[in-house]
Design a protein around this motif. Structure first.
Motif, PDB file in Angstrom:
ATOM      1  N   THR A 123       0.832  -1.205   0.000  1.00 19.62           N
ATOM      2  CA  THR A 123       0.000   0.000   0.000  1.00 19.62           C
ATOM      3  C   THR A 123       0.865   1.253   0.000  1.00 19.62           C
ATOM      4  N   GLY A 124       1.927   1.231   0.801  1.00 24.68           N
ATOM      5  CA  GLY A 124       2.818   2.385   0.861  1.00 24.68           C
ATOM      6  C   GLY A 124       3.500   2.643  -0.475  1.00 24.68           C
ATOM      7  N   ILE A 125       3.979   1.578  -1.123  1.00 29.57           N
ATOM      8  CA  ILE A 125       4.632   1.713  -2.436  1.00 29.57           C
ATOM      9  C   ILE A 125       3.652   2.246  -3.471  1.00 29.57           C
ATOM     10  N   TYR A 126       2.402   1.750  -3.403  1.00 32.38           N
ATOM     11  CA  TYR A 126       1.371   2.204  -4.350  1.00 32.38           C
ATOM     12  C   TYR A 126       1.155   3.708  -4.245  1.00 32.38           C
ATOM     13  N   PHE A 127       0.982   4.197  -3.009  1.00 32.47           N
ATOM     14  CA  PHE A 127       0.712   5.633  -2.829  1.00 32.47           C
ATOM     15  C   PHE A 127       1.940   6.484  -3.147  1.00 32.47           C
ATOM     16  N   LEU A 128       3.137   5.928  -2.910  1.00 29.44           N
ATOM     17  CA  LEU A 128       4.360   6.672  -3.214  1.00 29.44           C
ATOM     18  C   LEU A 128       4.593   6.810  -4.720  1.00 29.44           C
ATOM     19  N   THR A 129       4.159   5.803  -5.478  1.00 29.67           N
ATOM     20  CA  THR A 129       4.433   5.795  -6.929  1.00 29.67           C
ATOM     21  C   THR A 129       3.231   6.185  -7.786  1.00 29.67           C
ATOM     22  N   LYS A 130       2.047   6.273  -7.189  1.00 25.46           N
ATOM     23  CA  LYS A 130       0.825   6.520  -7.951  1.00 25.46           C
ATOM     24  C   LYS A 130       0.904   7.810  -8.758  1.00 25.46           C
ATOM     25  N   ASN A 131       1.303   8.895  -8.128  1.00 25.00           N
ATOM     26  CA  ASN A 131       1.359  10.183  -8.831  1.00 25.00           C
ATOM     27  C   ASN A 131       2.335  10.152  -9.996  1.00 25.00           C
ATOM     28  N   LYS A 132       3.476   9.511  -9.794  1.00 23.96           N
ATOM     29  CA  LYS A 132       4.481   9.416 -10.848  1.00 23.96           C
ATOM     30  C   LYS A 132       3.971   8.584 -12.018  1.00 23.96           C
ATOM     31  N   ILE A 133       3.312   7.472 -11.702  1.00 26.80           N
ATOM     32  CA  ILE A 133       2.759   6.607 -12.746  1.00 26.80           C
ATOM     33  C   ILE A 133       1.672   7.345 -13.526  1.00 26.80           C
ATOM     34  N   ASP A 134       0.780   8.024 -12.792  1.00 25.15           N
ATOM     35  CA  ASP A 134      -0.289   8.788 -13.448  1.00 25.15           C
ATOM     36  C   ASP A 134       0.288   9.869 -14.357  1.00 25.15           C
ATOM     37  N   SER A 135       1.368  10.514 -13.874  1.00 23.63           N
ATOM     38  CA  SER A 135       2.007  11.564 -14.663  1.00 23.63           C
ATOM     39  C   SER A 135       2.613  11.009 -15.948  1.00 23.63           C
ATOM     40  N   GLU A 136       3.231   9.839 -15.862  1.00 22.56           N
ATOM     41  CA  GLU A 136       3.828   9.212 -17.045  1.00 22.56           C
ATOM     42  C   GLU A 136       2.764   8.796 -18.053  1.00 22.56           C
ATOM     43  N   ILE A 137       1.649   8.261 -17.545  1.00 24.60           N
ATOM     44  CA  ILE A 137       0.544   7.869 -18.428  1.00 24.60           C
ATOM     45  C   ILE A 137      -0.014   9.084 -19.153  1.00 24.60           C
ATOM     46  N   GLU A 138      -0.161  10.183 -18.416  1.00 19.71           N
ATOM     47  CA  GLU A 138      -0.678  11.423 -19.007  1.00 19.71           C
ATOM     48  C   GLU A 138       0.268  11.950 -20.089  1.00 19.71           C
ATOM     49  N   LYS A 139       1.574  11.867 -19.836  1.00 19.10           N
ATOM     50  CA  LYS A 139       2.558  12.306 -20.827  1.00 19.10           C
ATOM     51  C   LYS A 139       2.466  11.473 -22.097  1.00 19.10           C
ATOM     52  N   GLN A 140       2.324  10.159 -21.930  1.00 17.28           N
ATOM     53  CA  GLN A 140       2.208   9.271 -23.087  1.00 17.28           C
ATOM     54  C   GLN A 140       0.956   9.586 -23.899  1.00 17.28           C
TER      55      GLN A 140
ATOM     56  N   GLN B 124       1.456  12.817 -25.766  1.00 18.57           N
ATOM     57  CA  GLN B 124       2.364  12.609 -26.889  1.00 18.57           C
ATOM     58  C   GLN B 124       1.644  11.966 -28.065  1.00 18.57           C
ATOM     59  N   ARG B 125       0.821  10.973 -27.784  1.00 18.99           N
ATOM     60  CA  ARG B 125       0.062  10.310 -28.850  1.00 18.99           C
ATOM     61  C   ARG B 125      -0.882  11.283 -29.547  1.00 18.99           C
ATOM     62  N   LEU B 126      -1.546  12.127 -28.754  1.00 17.14           N
ATOM     63  CA  LEU B 126      -2.468  13.092 -29.340  1.00 17.14           C
ATOM     64  C   LEU B 126      -1.728  14.077 -30.241  1.00 17.14           C
ATOM     65  N   THR B 127      -0.548  14.494 -29.803  1.00 19.49           N
ATOM     66  CA  THR B 127       0.250  15.424 -30.602  1.00 19.49           C
ATOM     67  C   THR B 127       0.702  14.784 -31.913  1.00 19.49           C
ATOM     68  N   GLU B 128       0.867  13.472 -31.913  1.00 18.78           N
ATOM     69  CA  GLU B 128       1.289  12.775 -33.128  1.00 18.78           C
ATOM     70  C   GLU B 128       0.184  12.719 -34.181  1.00 18.78           C
ATOM     71  N   VAL B 129      -1.075  12.762 -33.754  1.00 25.70           N
ATOM     72  CA  VAL B 129      -2.168  12.694 -34.730  1.00 25.70           C
ATOM     73  C   VAL B 129      -2.832  14.051 -34.969  1.00 25.70           C
ATOM     74  N   ILE B 130      -2.610  15.001 -34.062  1.00 20.89           N
ATOM     75  CA  ILE B 130      -3.063  16.377 -34.285  1.00 20.89           C
ATOM     76  C   ILE B 130      -1.889  17.302 -33.982  1.00 20.89           C
ATOM     77  N   PRO B 131      -1.237  17.857 -34.994  1.00 20.13           N
ATOM     78  CA  PRO B 131      -0.090  18.749 -34.766  1.00 20.13           C
ATOM     79  C   PRO B 131      -0.453  19.918 -33.858  1.00 20.13           C
ATOM     80  N   GLN B 132       0.521  20.385 -33.106  1.00 19.97           N
ATOM     81  CA  GLN B 132       0.325  21.452 -32.127  1.00 19.97           C
ATOM     82  C   GLN B 132      -0.278  22.714 -32.736  1.00 19.97           C
TER      83      GLN B 132
END
Length: 210
Positions: free
Chosen positions: A26-43, A46-54
């Protein structure tokens, strides 16, 4: 009696160990959750930018995404739609769709489409196609998927939206026609469904303004 004490001791010990493991997990989950969510959001961004240019948008494209609830486009396996806007005007849409007839199953796609039918980009999000054959739909393996970029699709040119073996303009792979055929057909069908939805939406808006 001794057996009962021994059994109780080991039972308590195992429960204590399980409690510690659960607490650590549980402790590891809460410590890494924000980082994992942030990485997923970045991905995702990035995918959206690849199909719709900025250059096509100045809004937060990721936050504009929502699940599709419209039956006319859900029939073409369109699951999520994101709306790009520039100066408050809709300039493009990105949507997820699934080609159900890949050689090894479903192929998840992300497509960028302008309101006039220009395909701004296509990316394969997930697939299970055969390595060395069907996996050429993946940009990491081949640039075949880029052949959709800036192509215009209308209800009048559907025959061109097929692999060359079927009389269209898109290349197939040597020894693997099923995979590119599935992708081309789904890009065509889902894009036409989206265009129809866009036109109906614009018609309804125009009617309300009168």
């Amino acid at each position: 009696m001794q057996i009962l004490k021994t059994t109780s001791y080991y039972g308590i010990l195992l429960a204590f160990i399980a409690l510690i493991c659960t607490a650590l997990s549980t402790g590891i989950y809460f410590l890494t959750k924000n980082k994992i969510d942030s990485e997923i959001e970045k991905q995702q961004q990035q995918r959206l930018t690849e199909v719709i240019p900025q250059k096509y948008y100045d809004n937060d494209l990721l936050s504009s995404c929502s699940d599709s609830t419209i039956e006319t486009i859900k029939t073409e396996n369109i699951n999520k739609i994101c709306t790009a806007k520039k100066n408050g005007k809709i300039t493009a849409y990105a949507f997820e769709t699934i080609a159900p007839d890949g050689y090894s199953g479903n192929i998840r796609l992300l497509i960028g489409l302008s309101p006039v039918g220009e395909v701004l980009g296509v990316r394969v999000v997930e697939h299970q196609e055969t390595p060395g054959l069907g996996d050429k739909i993946d940009l990491r393996i081949s640039d075949w998927i880029l052949s959709f970029t800036n192509k215009i699709i209308t209800p009048n040119d559907q025959s061109e939206w097929a692999v060359k073996k079927d009389g269209g303009k898109f290349d197939q792979f040597a020894g693997a026609t099923i995979t590119p055929r599935a992708v081309v057909n789904q890009v065509k069908n889902s894009s036409l469904a989206m265009l129809k939805h866009i036109q109906e939406k614009e018609l309804n808006r125009s009617t309300l303004e009168k």
